[in-house]
Design a protein around this motif. Sequence first.
Motif, PDB file in Angstrom:
ATOM      1  N   LEU A  69       1.958   7.084  34.873  1.00 46.79           N
ATOM      2  CA  LEU A  69       1.347   6.540  36.187  1.00 46.79           C
ATOM      3  C   LEU A  69       0.092   7.274  36.604  1.00 46.79           C
ATOM      4  O   LEU A  69      -0.970   6.709  36.894  1.00 46.79           O
ATOM      5  CB  LEU A  69       2.416   6.659  37.404  1.00 46.79           C
ATOM      6  N   LYS A  70       0.009   8.371  36.424  1.00 42.61           N
ATOM      7  CA  LYS A  70      -1.256   9.325  36.688  1.00 42.61           C
ATOM      8  C   LYS A  70      -2.549   8.767  35.669  1.00 42.61           C
ATOM      9  O   LYS A  70      -3.441   8.562  36.103  1.00 42.61           O
ATOM     10  CB  LYS A  70      -1.171  10.829  36.316  1.00 42.61           C
ATOM     11  N   ALA A  72      -2.707   5.954  34.219  1.00 39.90           N
ATOM     12  CA  ALA A  72      -3.061   4.682  34.761  1.00 39.90           C
ATOM     13  C   ALA A  72      -3.860   4.439  36.015  1.00 39.90           C
ATOM     14  O   ALA A  72      -4.802   3.589  35.831  1.00 39.90           O
ATOM     15  CB  ALA A  72      -1.604   3.623  34.708  1.00 39.90           C
ATOM     16  N   ARG A  73      -3.753   5.360  36.772  1.00 38.55           N
ATOM     17  CA  ARG A  73      -4.550   5.422  37.927  1.00 38.55           C
ATOM     18  C   ARG A  73      -5.757   5.972  37.856  1.00 38.55           C
ATOM     19  O   ARG A  73      -6.710   5.433  38.465  1.00 38.55           O
ATOM     20  CB  ARG A  73      -3.594   6.324  39.008  1.00 38.55           C
ATOM     21  N   GLU A  74      -5.768   6.798  36.965  1.00 40.62           N
ATOM     22  CA  GLU A  74      -7.307   7.267  36.392  1.00 40.62           C
ATOM     23  C   GLU A  74      -8.083   6.508  35.899  1.00 40.62           C
ATOM     24  O   GLU A  74      -9.274   6.115  36.054  1.00 40.62           O
ATOM     25  CB  GLU A  74      -7.392   8.708  35.734  1.00 40.62           C
ATOM     26  N   SER A  76      -7.548   2.760  35.953  1.00 38.76           N
ATOM     27  CA  SER A  76      -7.982   1.731  36.815  1.00 38.76           C
ATOM     28  C   SER A  76      -7.020   1.804  37.772  1.00 38.76           C
ATOM     29  O   SER A  76      -5.566   1.279  37.704  1.00 38.76           O
ATOM     30  CB  SER A  76      -7.885   0.292  36.110  1.00 38.76           C
ATOM     31  N   PRO A  77      -7.244   2.052  38.949  1.00 36.82           N
ATOM     32  CA  PRO A  77      -6.168   2.164  40.320  1.00 36.82           C
ATOM     33  C   PRO A  77      -5.600   0.675  40.602  1.00 36.82           C
ATOM     34  O   PRO A  77      -4.822   0.707  41.209  1.00 36.82           O
ATOM     35  CB  PRO A  77      -7.127   2.721  41.390  1.00 36.82           C
ATOM     36  N   PHE A  81       1.497  -0.918  38.695  1.00 31.72           N
ATOM     37  CA  PHE A  81       2.464  -0.148  37.938  1.00 31.72           C
ATOM     38  C   PHE A  81       3.654  -0.133  38.421  1.00 31.72           C
ATOM     39  O   PHE A  81       3.940   0.112  39.658  1.00 31.72           O
ATOM     40  CB  PHE A  81       1.627   1.452  37.937  1.00 31.72           C
ATOM     41  N   CYS A  96       7.536   8.218  43.551  1.00 33.00           N
ATOM     42  CA  CYS A  96       6.642   7.433  42.715  1.00 33.00           C
ATOM     43  C   CYS A  96       5.776   6.317  43.318  1.00 33.00           C
ATOM     44  O   CYS A  96       4.563   5.923  43.066  1.00 33.00           O
ATOM     45  CB  CYS A  96       7.856   6.160  41.863  1.00 33.00           C
ATOM     46  N   ALA A  99       2.798   8.385  44.606  1.00 33.80           N
ATOM     47  CA  ALA A  99       1.971   8.559  43.442  1.00 33.80           C
ATOM     48  C   ALA A  99       1.124   7.430  42.821  1.00 33.80           C
ATOM     49  O   ALA A  99       0.275   7.523  42.086  1.00 33.80           O
ATOM     50  CB  ALA A  99       2.763   9.080  42.064  1.00 33.80           C
ATOM     51  N   GLY A 100       1.467   5.979  43.472  1.00 36.45           N
ATOM     52  CA  GLY A 100       0.801   4.898  42.959  1.00 36.45           C
ATOM     53  C   GLY A 100       1.496   3.721  42.546  1.00 36.45           C
ATOM     54  O   GLY A 100       0.933   2.799  42.175  1.00 36.45           O
ATOM     55  N   LYS A 124      -2.486  -7.340  44.215  1.00 44.10           N
ATOM     56  CA  LYS A 124      -3.797  -7.043  43.480  1.00 44.10           C
ATOM     57  C   LYS A 124      -4.740  -7.900  43.410  1.00 44.10           C
ATOM     58  O   LYS A 124      -5.949  -7.533  43.696  1.00 44.10           O
ATOM     59  CB  LYS A 124      -3.357  -7.044  41.580  1.00 44.10           C
TER      60      LYS A 124
END
Length: 167
Positions: A69-70, A72-74, A76-77, A81, A96, A99-100, A124
């Motif tokens: 997850l971390k 993926a966020r870095e 493309s936010p 997820f 979770c 964390a995004g 999205k």
Amino acid sequence: MKNKIKILILENVLSDLELILIELKKAKISFKHLHVETKKDFKKGLVEFNPDLILSGYMPQQFTGMEALKIAREFSPLIPFIIVTDSINEKVAVECIKAGAVDYVTKEHLSRLGQAIRSALEIKAIISDKKSAEEALQESEERFKILFEQAPVGYHELDIQGRVARI
């Protein structure tokens, strides 16, 4: 969903992967997927497969769903997820989401996966549309500012009462 969505699936248990794929087909989601199990393959999948959505187990043996997850966020936010896990307690679920992750689905309630995916993709699209509109507005404001400040002749604006508001 008219076009096939690209789903990156991080799962280390093949029987669970099969259940996820069966559920996606039952939910009538048009998709193509890339299955990965390692951090290296996950990172490569983000770049080369360019997914529309990520499904991840919470605790894959190779590396954790929270690590994924971390990453993926870095990368493309905006990529939704979703955590898919055997069981999850309220504390872990909150962790979770904070964390995004956009959602989590337990494997015992896998029938909820289709709706979770649809909701995530709708959110999205809304965020993407809003971001595009904000960028277009900012560009328009910038063009207007340049036009106003660099006009070769005098220019003024009047307010509703007919008073000069800007010269």
